[in-house]
Design a protein around this motif. Sequence first.
Motif, mmCIF file in Angstrom:
data_model
loop_
_atom_site.group_PDB
_atom_site.id
_atom_site.type_symbol
_atom_site.label_atom_id
_atom_site.label_comp_id
_atom_site.label_asym_id
_atom_site.label_seq_id
_atom_site.Cartn_x
_atom_site.Cartn_y
_atom_site.Cartn_z
ATOM 1 N N GLN A 83 0.830 -1.208 0.000
ATOM 2 C CA GLN A 83 0.000 0.000 0.000
ATOM 3 C C GLN A 83 0.864 1.257 0.000
ATOM 4 O O GLN A 83 0.589 2.205 -0.732
ATOM 5 N N LEU A 84 1.900 1.261 0.826
ATOM 6 C CA LEU A 84 2.793 2.411 0.883
ATOM 7 C C LEU A 84 3.515 2.589 -0.450
ATOM 8 O O LEU A 84 3.606 3.703 -0.972
ATOM 9 N N ALA A 85 3.997 1.496 -1.001
ATOM 10 C CA ALA A 85 4.701 1.558 -2.282
ATOM 11 C C ALA A 85 3.800 2.121 -3.385
ATOM 12 O O ALA A 85 4.227 2.974 -4.172
ATOM 13 N N GLU A 86 2.562 1.662 -3.430
ATOM 14 C CA GLU A 86 1.620 2.159 -4.447
ATOM 15 C C GLU A 86 1.374 3.656 -4.273
ATOM 16 O O GLU A 86 1.339 4.401 -5.247
ATOM 17 N N ALA A 87 1.228 4.098 -3.035
ATOM 18 C CA ALA A 87 0.983 5.517 -2.765
ATOM 19 C C ALA A 87 2.175 6.378 -3.174
ATOM 20 O O ALA A 87 1.999 7.522 -3.596
ATOM 21 N N LEU A 88 3.380 5.815 -3.058
ATOM 22 C CA LEU A 88 4.596 6.563 -3.378
ATOM 23 C C LEU A 88 5.054 6.370 -4.815
ATOM 24 O O LEU A 88 5.936 7.082 -5.289
ATOM 25 N N GLY A 89 4.483 5.368 -5.508
ATOM 26 C CA GLY A 89 4.885 5.094 -6.887
ATOM 27 C C GLY A 89 6.227 4.390 -6.986
ATOM 28 O O GLY A 89 6.979 4.608 -7.933
ATOM 29 N N VAL A 90 6.514 3.526 -5.985
ATOM 30 C CA VAL A 90 7.748 2.744 -6.013
ATOM 31 C C VAL A 90 7.396 1.267 -5.888
ATOM 32 O O VAL A 90 6.261 0.914 -5.571
ATOM 33 N N HIS A 91 8.365 0.398 -6.132
ATOM 34 C CA HIS A 91 8.157 -1.036 -5.999
ATOM 35 C C HIS A 91 8.069 -1.383 -4.514
ATOM 36 O O HIS A 91 8.766 -0.774 -3.688
ATOM 37 N N TYR A 92 7.246 -2.366 -4.158
ATOM 38 C CA TYR A 92 7.077 -2.708 -2.743
ATOM 39 C C TYR A 92 8.387 -3.165 -2.113
ATOM 40 O O TYR A 92 8.604 -2.971 -0.916
ATOM 41 N N GLN A 93 9.286 -3.766 -2.897
ATOM 42 C CA GLN A 93 10.571 -4.193 -2.345
ATOM 43 C C GLN A 93 11.426 -2.993 -1.940
ATOM 44 O O GLN A 93 12.215 -3.084 -1.007
ATOM 45 N N THR A 94 11.234 -1.868 -2.610
ATOM 46 C CA THR A 94 11.957 -0.645 -2.256
ATOM 47 C C THR A 94 11.627 -0.244 -0.829
ATOM 48 O O THR A 94 12.506 0.171 -0.061
ATOM 49 N N VAL A 95 10.363 -0.384 -0.443
ATOM 50 C CA VAL A 95 9.950 -0.051 0.923
ATOM 51 C C VAL A 95 10.682 -0.963 1.907
ATOM 52 O O VAL A 95 11.181 -0.506 2.937
ATOM 53 N N GLY A 96 10.797 -2.238 1.593
ATOM 54 C CA GLY A 96 11.530 -3.171 2.445
ATOM 55 C C GLY A 96 13.001 -2.807 2.562
ATOM 56 O O GLY A 96 13.574 -2.833 3.656
ATOM 57 N N TYR A 97 13.622 -2.462 1.437
ATOM 58 C CA TYR A 97 15.029 -2.049 1.456
ATOM 59 C C TYR A 97 15.214 -0.806 2.319
ATOM 60 O O TYR A 97 16.181 -0.689 3.069
ATOM 61 N N LEU A 98 14.290 0.140 2.207
ATOM 62 C CA LEU A 98 14.354 1.355 3.019
ATOM 63 C C LEU A 98 14.234 1.022 4.500
ATOM 64 O O LEU A 98 15.021 1.501 5.320
ATOM 65 N N GLU A 99 13.244 0.211 4.848
ATOM 66 C CA GLU A 99 13.008 -0.135 6.251
ATOM 67 C C GLU A 99 14.217 -0.819 6.884
ATOM 68 O O GLU A 99 14.526 -0.584 8.051
ATOM 69 N N ARG A 100 14.888 -1.672 6.123
ATOM 70 C CA ARG A 100 16.046 -2.404 6.651
ATOM 71 C C ARG A 100 17.339 -1.596 6.586
ATOM 72 O O ARG A 100 18.384 -2.068 7.024
ATOM 73 N N GLY A 101 17.285 -0.408 6.021
ATOM 74 C CA GLY A 101 18.483 0.423 5.902
ATOM 75 C C GLY A 101 19.422 -0.027 4.812
ATOM 76 O O GLY A 101 20.588 0.372 4.776
ATOM 77 N N GLU A 102 18.927 -0.844 3.881
ATOM 78 C CA GLU A 102 19.752 -1.323 2.780
ATOM 79 C C GLU A 102 19.783 -0.325 1.628
ATOM 80 O O GLU A 102 20.554 -0.489 0.689
ATOM 81 N N TYR A 103 18.958 0.696 1.707
ATOM 82 C CA TYR A 103 18.845 1.697 0.655
ATOM 83 C C TYR A 103 18.487 3.023 1.306
ATOM 84 O O TYR A 103 17.609 3.077 2.163
ATOM 85 N N SER A 104 19.203 4.068 0.933
ATOM 86 C CA SER A 104 18.874 5.411 1.417
ATOM 87 C C SER A 104 18.047 6.111 0.353
ATOM 88 O O SER A 104 18.416 6.099 -0.825
ATOM 89 N N PRO A 105 16.951 6.726 0.739
ATOM 90 C CA PRO A 105 16.080 7.358 -0.242
ATOM 91 C C PRO A 105 16.675 8.652 -0.785
ATOM 92 O O PRO A 105 17.508 9.287 -0.141
ATOM 93 N N SER A 106 16.220 9.018 -1.966
ATOM 94 C CA SER A 106 16.556 10.339 -2.488
ATOM 95 C C SER A 106 15.866 11.362 -1.588
ATOM 96 O O SER A 106 14.945 11.027 -0.829
ATOM 97 N N LEU A 107 16.284 12.585 -1.680
ATOM 98 C CA LEU A 107 15.643 13.645 -0.904
ATOM 99 C C LEU A 107 14.164 13.732 -1.263
ATOM 100 O O LEU A 107 13.304 13.860 -0.387
ATOM 101 N N HIS A 108 13.869 13.608 -2.535
ATOM 102 C CA HIS A 108 12.476 13.685 -2.998
ATOM 103 C C HIS A 108 11.624 12.573 -2.379
ATOM 104 O O HIS A 108 10.522 12.824 -1.879
ATOM 105 N N LEU A 109 12.144 11.348 -2.378
ATOM 106 C CA LEU A 109 11.394 10.228 -1.802
ATOM 107 C C LEU A 109 11.257 10.389 -0.285
ATOM 108 O O LEU A 109 10.193 10.116 0.276
ATOM 109 N N ALA A 110 12.297 10.875 0.386
ATOM 110 C CA ALA A 110 12.225 11.096 1.831
ATOM 111 C C ALA A 110 11.132 12.117 2.158
ATOM 112 O O ALA A 110 10.346 11.925 3.092
ATOM 113 N N LEU A 111 11.060 13.175 1.385
ATOM 114 C CA LEU A 111 10.032 14.197 1.613
ATOM 115 C C LEU A 111 8.636 13.654 1.326
ATOM 116 O O LEU A 111 7.677 13.962 2.040
#
Length: 97
Positions: A29-57
Amino acid sequence: MEKGRPISAERVYNRISVLRAERGVSRRQLAEALGVHYQTVGYLERGEYSPSLHLALRLAQYFEVPVEVVFSTEPFPRIGSQQVGQGAGDGSTSTRA
């Protein structure tokens, strides 16, 4: 950059999973709202990926909180590490509501 701290050691901590859980939002649901792949949300949560400033905002906007509530350069305190009732003047240290 902090003096004496190599760039590769920089880490961004986040509360995405806590915010999702509080609101009953799935990764998909979060991924769809943000327009990213759901795995991206998992990578973010685990700290395996740092978001762009735009995605963080956009994440902060989605959760309707300031960006520093979602992200930090310092680890967030564990939820159970602070005692409820401290400073209230009642001497209570119970974590029950």
